[in-house]
Design an enzyme around this catalytic site. Structure first.
Site, mmCIF file in Angstrom:
data_model
loop_
_atom_site.group_PDB
_atom_site.id
_atom_site.type_symbol
_atom_site.label_atom_id
_atom_site.label_comp_id
_atom_site.label_asym_id
_atom_site.label_seq_id
_atom_site.Cartn_x
_atom_site.Cartn_y
_atom_site.Cartn_z
ATOM 1 N N SER A 77 65.449 71.195 -33.059
ATOM 2 C CA SER A 77 64.030 71.549 -33.091
ATOM 3 C C SER A 77 63.284 70.614 -34.035
ATOM 4 C CB SER A 77 63.856 73.006 -33.550
ATOM 5 O OG SER A 77 62.500 73.413 -33.453
ATOM 6 N N ASP A 78 62.006 70.454 -33.763
ATOM 7 C CA ASP A 78 61.179 69.622 -34.627
ATOM 8 C C ASP A 78 59.737 70.107 -34.550
ATOM 9 O OD1 ASP A 78 61.397 66.995 -36.294
ATOM 10 O OD2 ASP A 78 59.544 66.784 -35.157
ATOM 11 N N GLN A 79 59.009 69.873 -35.627
ATOM 12 C CA GLN A 79 57.601 70.278 -35.668
ATOM 13 C C GLN A 79 56.754 69.153 -36.241
ATOM 14 O OE1 GLN A 79 55.832 73.170 -38.651
ATOM 15 N NE2 GLN A 79 55.827 74.468 -36.812
ATOM 16 N N ALA A 114 58.750 71.854 -31.072
ATOM 17 C CA ALA A 114 59.612 71.607 -29.909
ATOM 18 C C ALA A 114 61.015 72.150 -30.164
ATOM 19 C CB ALA A 114 59.679 70.111 -29.614
#
Length: 208
Positions: A77-79, A114
């Site tokens: 995940s990434d933001q 994401a």
């Protein structure tokens, strides 16, 4: 495809992340999982939009760990905070956090969160994006300084922790996946895990 039964074995689950916030969120599902840090270059590509950057990095994180554990189901995940098309990442320092909050004061910011779920051995790949629109209040200098000294959110994209004192910085939050702003959209994550053979309602236990 038949519904997973209570006796069906659950695949090994790994969270590909160094974020304590994502680990704490995944623990809410009570699924047994381990954590493995992904070793990737998170540098944005020239002209890369924030949503594209978050999506690419989430998938890259999942694949970085899935290559080491091909039979496991891996979450990445990434933001990236999106202010008028410009990416805003983790500040790292107090000075940069002050600058970030000044730039977002009175503005609407989209936090592009994401998530990707990968199982290399089965060729299973799913990914999704959970954008969260956040409207910041017009912030006084004293408010910014007081908040940052209290919370020190220097490892948070956009320098704001909405789950704690940072909520006082905001006027509104719009999202269809409530935990996305913290760093992992659990509604989308659960949907991908069910497709991968892990049903949180049937495979819950004690997180490792």
């Amino acid at each position: 495809m038949p519904e997973t039964s209570l006796t069906s074995p659950s695949p090994t689950l790994i969270l590909g992340s160094t974020s304590r916030y994502r680990r704490e969120l995944l623990e809410r599902l009570r699924l047994p999982f381990s954590v493995s840090p992904p070793d990737i270059d998170e540098t944005p590509q020239p002209g890369e939009a924030p949503a594209a950057l978050a999506t690419r990095l989430a998938l890259a994180k999942a694949w970085a760990v899935a290559r080491k554990f091909p039979d496991a189901v891996v979450i990445g995940s990434d933001q990236v905070a999106d202010l008028n098309g410009e990416p805003i990442g983790k500040p790292g320092t107090h000075e940069r956090a002050v600058a970030q909050l000044h730039s977002m004061s009175g503005q609407s910011v989209v936090f592009q969160t994401a998530v990707a779920v990968v199982c290399a051995a089965r060729g299973f790949v799913r990914q999704g994006l959970a954008p969260v629109r956040v409207r910041f209040r017009t912030l006084a200098d004293a408010e910014i300084e007081s908040y940052l000294l209290a919370e020190q959110p220097y490892d948070c994209a956009g320098s704001a922790k909405s789950e704690t004192m940072g909520i006082a910085l905001l006027d509104a939050i719009e999202s269809d996946d409530p935990t996305a702003l913290v760093g992992l959209p659990l509604i989308r994550t659960c949907a991908m895990l069910r497709e991968a053979g892990i049903n949180p309602l049937l495979h819950s236990g004690t997180p490792t």
